[in-house]
Design an enzyme around this catalytic site. Structure first.
Site, PDB file in Angstrom:
ATOM      1  N   ASP A   9     -28.290 -66.575  24.930  1.00  0.00           N
ATOM      2  CA  ASP A   9     -28.146 -67.075  23.553  1.00  0.00           C
ATOM      3  C   ASP A   9     -26.662 -66.932  23.218  1.00  0.00           C
ATOM      4  O   ASP A   9     -26.146 -65.812  23.172  1.00  0.00           O
ATOM      5  CB  ASP A   9     -29.019 -66.210  22.631  1.00  0.00           C
ATOM      6  CG  ASP A   9     -28.803 -66.522  21.164  1.00  0.00           C
ATOM      7  OD1 ASP A   9     -29.627 -66.088  20.347  1.00  0.00           O
ATOM      8  OD2 ASP A   9     -27.793 -67.188  20.830  1.00  0.00           O
ATOM      9  N   ILE A  10     -25.987 -68.030  23.012  1.00  0.00           N
ATOM     10  CA  ILE A  10     -24.522 -68.021  22.847  1.00  0.00           C
ATOM     11  C   ILE A  10     -24.092 -67.169  21.661  1.00  0.00           C
ATOM     12  O   ILE A  10     -22.974 -66.645  21.643  1.00  0.00           O
ATOM     13  CB  ILE A  10     -23.995 -69.474  22.734  1.00  0.00           C
ATOM     14  CG1 ILE A  10     -22.517 -69.552  23.146  1.00  0.00           C
ATOM     15  CG2 ILE A  10     -24.229 -70.064  21.339  1.00  0.00           C
ATOM     16  CD1 ILE A  10     -22.025 -70.974  23.381  1.00  0.00           C
ATOM     17  N   ASN A  23     -22.728 -81.284  14.158  1.00  0.00           N
ATOM     18  CA  ASN A  23     -22.815 -82.712  13.814  1.00  0.00           C
ATOM     19  C   ASN A  23     -21.618 -83.031  12.931  1.00  0.00           C
ATOM     20  O   ASN A  23     -20.906 -82.141  12.480  1.00  0.00           O
ATOM     21  CB  ASN A  23     -24.141 -83.060  13.120  1.00  0.00           C
ATOM     22  CG  ASN A  23     -24.339 -82.308  11.833  1.00  0.00           C
ATOM     23  OD1 ASN A  23     -23.511 -82.396  10.916  1.00  0.00           O
ATOM     24  ND2 ASN A  23     -25.382 -81.506  11.766  1.00  0.00           N
ATOM     25  N   GLY A  31     -30.958 -76.449  16.436  1.00  0.00           N
ATOM     26  CA  GLY A  31     -30.426 -76.056  17.747  1.00  0.00           C
ATOM     27  C   GLY A  31     -29.400 -74.945  17.692  1.00  0.00           C
ATOM     28  O   GLY A  31     -29.502 -74.015  16.897  1.00  0.00           O
ATOM     29  N   VAL A  32     -28.378 -75.082  18.541  1.00  0.00           N
ATOM     30  CA  VAL A  32     -27.364 -74.009  18.610  1.00  0.00           C
ATOM     31  C   VAL A  32     -26.572 -73.955  17.297  1.00  0.00           C
ATOM     32  O   VAL A  32     -26.182 -72.882  16.828  1.00  0.00           O
ATOM     33  CB  VAL A  32     -26.447 -74.218  19.841  1.00  0.00           C
ATOM     34  CG1 VAL A  32     -25.587 -75.463  19.726  1.00  0.00           C
ATOM     35  CG2 VAL A  32     -25.593 -72.992  20.094  1.00  0.00           C
ATOM     36  N   ASP A  33     -26.411 -75.096  16.645  1.00  0.00           N
ATOM     37  CA  ASP A  33     -25.716 -75.159  15.345  1.00  0.00           C
ATOM     38  C   ASP A  33     -26.450 -74.280  14.337  1.00  0.00           C
ATOM     39  O   ASP A  33     -25.861 -73.464  13.622  1.00  0.00           O
ATOM     40  CB  ASP A  33     -25.715 -76.629  14.890  1.00  0.00           C
ATOM     41  CG  ASP A  33     -24.730 -76.923  13.767  1.00  0.00           C
ATOM     42  OD1 ASP A  33     -24.805 -78.021  13.204  1.00  0.00           O
ATOM     43  OD2 ASP A  33     -23.899 -76.043  13.460  1.00  0.00           O
ATOM     44  N   SER A 120     -24.734 -81.793  23.493  1.00  0.00           N
ATOM     45  CA  SER A 120     -25.459 -83.075  23.403  1.00  0.00           C
ATOM     46  C   SER A 120     -26.775 -83.135  24.174  1.00  0.00           C
ATOM     47  O   SER A 120     -27.459 -84.161  24.104  1.00  0.00           O
ATOM     48  CB  SER A 120     -24.579 -84.254  23.877  1.00  0.00           C
ATOM     49  OG  SER A 120     -23.687 -84.634  22.853  1.00  0.00           O
ATOM     50  N   GLY A 122     -29.529 -81.433  23.790  1.00  0.00           N
ATOM     51  CA  GLY A 122     -30.744 -81.053  23.035  1.00  0.00           C
ATOM     52  C   GLY A 122     -31.161 -82.198  22.141  1.00  0.00           C
ATOM     53  O   GLY A 122     -31.589 -83.261  22.611  1.00  0.00           O
ATOM     54  N   TYR A 124     -29.525 -84.359  20.709  1.00  0.00           N
ATOM     55  CA  TYR A 124     -28.817 -85.629  20.967  1.00  0.00           C
ATOM     56  C   TYR A 124     -29.243 -86.299  22.273  1.00  0.00           C
ATOM     57  O   TYR A 124     -28.750 -87.352  22.625  1.00  0.00           O
ATOM     58  CB  TYR A 124     -27.302 -85.415  20.917  1.00  0.00           C
ATOM     59  CG  TYR A 124     -26.749 -85.303  19.498  1.00  0.00           C
ATOM     60  CD1 TYR A 124     -27.568 -85.407  18.376  1.00  0.00           C
ATOM     61  CD2 TYR A 124     -25.389 -85.095  19.270  1.00  0.00           C
ATOM     62  CE1 TYR A 124     -27.067 -85.299  17.092  1.00  0.00           C
ATOM     63  CE2 TYR A 124     -24.866 -84.995  17.991  1.00  0.00           C
ATOM     64  CZ  TYR A 124     -25.721 -85.105  16.909  1.00  0.00           C
ATOM     65  OH  TYR A 124     -25.225 -84.994  15.628  1.00  0.00           O
TER      66      TYR A 124
HETATM   67  N1  APR Z   1     -27.447 -70.539  22.571  1.00  0.00           N
HETATM   68  C1  APR Z   1     -27.036 -71.398  23.556  1.00  0.00           C
HETATM   69  N2  APR Z   1     -27.504 -72.653  23.675  1.00  0.00           N
HETATM   70  C2  APR Z   1     -28.446 -73.047  22.780  1.00  0.00           C
HETATM   71  C3  APR Z   1     -28.910 -72.221  21.732  1.00  0.00           C
HETATM   72  C4  APR Z   1     -28.374 -70.912  21.662  1.00  0.00           C
HETATM   73  N3  APR Z   1     -28.741 -70.049  20.704  1.00  0.00           N
HETATM   74  N4  APR Z   1     -29.840 -72.927  21.008  1.00  0.00           N
HETATM   75  C5  APR Z   1     -29.958 -74.127  21.601  1.00  0.00           C
HETATM   76  N5  APR Z   1     -29.130 -74.211  22.672  1.00  0.00           N
HETATM   77  C6  APR Z   1     -28.941 -75.308  23.615  1.00  0.00           C
HETATM   78  C7  APR Z   1     -30.046 -76.318  23.744  1.00  0.00           C
HETATM   79  O1  APR Z   1     -31.078 -75.822  24.590  1.00  0.00           O
HETATM   80  C8  APR Z   1     -29.289 -77.473  24.389  1.00  0.00           C
HETATM   81  O2  APR Z   1     -29.246 -77.279  25.798  1.00  0.00           O
HETATM   82  O3  APR Z   1     -27.824 -76.056  23.190  1.00  0.00           O
HETATM   83  C9  APR Z   1     -27.864 -77.322  23.829  1.00  0.00           C
HETATM   84  C10 APR Z   1     -27.498 -78.385  22.799  1.00  0.00           C
HETATM   85  O4  APR Z   1     -28.646 -78.671  22.026  1.00  0.00           O
HETATM   86  P1  APR Z   1     -28.563 -78.846  20.431  1.00  0.00           P
HETATM   87  O5  APR Z   1     -28.261 -77.559  19.809  1.00  0.00           O
HETATM   88  O6  APR Z   1     -29.799 -79.575  20.030  1.00  0.00           O
HETATM   89  O7  APR Z   1     -27.280 -79.774  20.207  1.00  0.00           O
HETATM   90  P2  APR Z   1     -27.055 -81.323  20.505  1.00  0.00           P
HETATM   91  O8  APR Z   1     -28.001 -81.866  21.494  1.00  0.00           O
HETATM   92  O9  APR Z   1     -25.583 -81.429  20.762  1.00  0.00           O
HETATM   93  O10 APR Z   1     -27.396 -81.994  19.107  1.00  0.00           O
HETATM   94  C11 APR Z   1     -26.553 -81.708  18.019  1.00  0.00           C
HETATM   95  O11 APR Z   1     -28.353 -80.936  16.700  1.00  0.00           O
HETATM   96  O12 APR Z   1     -28.473 -78.880  15.783  1.00  0.00           O
HETATM   97  C12 APR Z   1     -28.164 -80.155  15.517  1.00  0.00           C
HETATM   98  O13 APR Z   1     -26.504 -80.013  13.797  1.00  0.00           O
HETATM   99  C13 APR Z   1     -26.708 -80.307  15.169  1.00  0.00           C
HETATM  100  O14 APR Z   1     -26.998 -82.570  14.478  1.00  0.00           O
HETATM  101  C14 APR Z   1     -26.501 -81.758  15.523  1.00  0.00           C
HETATM  102  C15 APR Z   1     -27.349 -81.928  16.762  1.00  0.00           C
END
Ligand code: APR
Length: 176
Positions: A9-10, A23, A31-33, A120, A122, A124
């Site tokens: 978990d980052i 975003n 997600g990670v955001d 991107s 997850g 995206y």
């Molecule tokens: N630590 C590390 N990686 C994580 C964590 C975490 N706590 N939570 C999720 N991830 C991973 C997901 O498993 C995926 O492999 O981060 C990667 C990116 O996924 P997303 O977080 O969904 O991001 P993304 O695909 O770039 O989509 C961005 O999602 O959360 C919203 O606000 C964000 O609108 C934006 C979109």
């Protein structure tokens, strides 16, 4: 630069900077955001709002830097990845720009240890294999890589972890 692939978990990593897959609004999401804003606290959102007020939205491929608030890292670098099925041709280049622009900001802030999520791949929906190839190639060919000491590809899911591990082994990247 030493590159490591980890599964974690980052938000738990004690590095100078973690990168957020944000975003364009910079106002948080899932997600990670979502995890970064939830655990990092309102300081991060306040800093993002200030940036929004100064420069407007963060365009795809670009990056901004804020405090990490309550997180173990010092900084969060927010970058906006391309949405896979949003049309447009230069998705691969935009994803590469996420890594490049994040690394440029890290260099500007004398950051020596940095962790990237799998941007991107997850919400995206960017194909994981292709995204990993772009991430590794961009980092491996980054012009100032020797000013960063440690770079972590922080995978959250098993699939990404295996993809990165295999790619790093196959490419036997001789990155100093
Ligand atoms: N630590 C590390 N990686 C994580 C964590 C975490 N706590 N939570 C999720 N991830 C991973 C997901 O498993 C995926 O492999 O981060 C990667 C990116 O996924 P997303 O977080 O969904 O991001 P993304 O695909 O770039 O989509 C961005 O999602 O959360 C919203 O606000 C964000 O609108 C934006 C979109």
């Amino acid at each position: 630069m030493e590159i490591q692939v980890i599964q974690a978990d980052i938000t738990t990593l004690k590095v100078n900077a973690i990168v957020n897959a944000a975003n364009s609004s910079l106002l948080g999401g899932g997600g990670v955001d979502g995890a970064i804003h939830r655990k990092g606290g309102s300081e991060i959102l306040e800093a993002c709002k200030k940036i929004r007020a100064q420069q407007g939205k963060c365009n795809t491929g670009e990056a901004v830097i804020t405090t990490a608030g309550k997180l173990p890292s010092e900084y969060v670098i927010h970058t906006v990845g391309p949405v896979w099925n949003a049309g447009g041709k230069n998705k691969e280049e935009l994803l590469a720009n996420c890594y490049k622009n994040s690394l440029d900001l890290a260099i500007e802030h004398n950051i020596k240890t940095i962790a990237f999520p799998n941007i991107s791949t997850g919400i995206y929906k960017f194909p994981k294999q292709l995204a990993a190839e772009i991430a590794i190639k961009t980092v491996a060919t980054y012009k100032h890589k020797d000013t960063i000491d440690e770079l972590y590809f922080c995978c959250f899911d098993q699939e990404n972890y295996e993809i990165y591990h295999k790619l790093m082994a196959d490419e036997n990247l001789n990155i100093d």
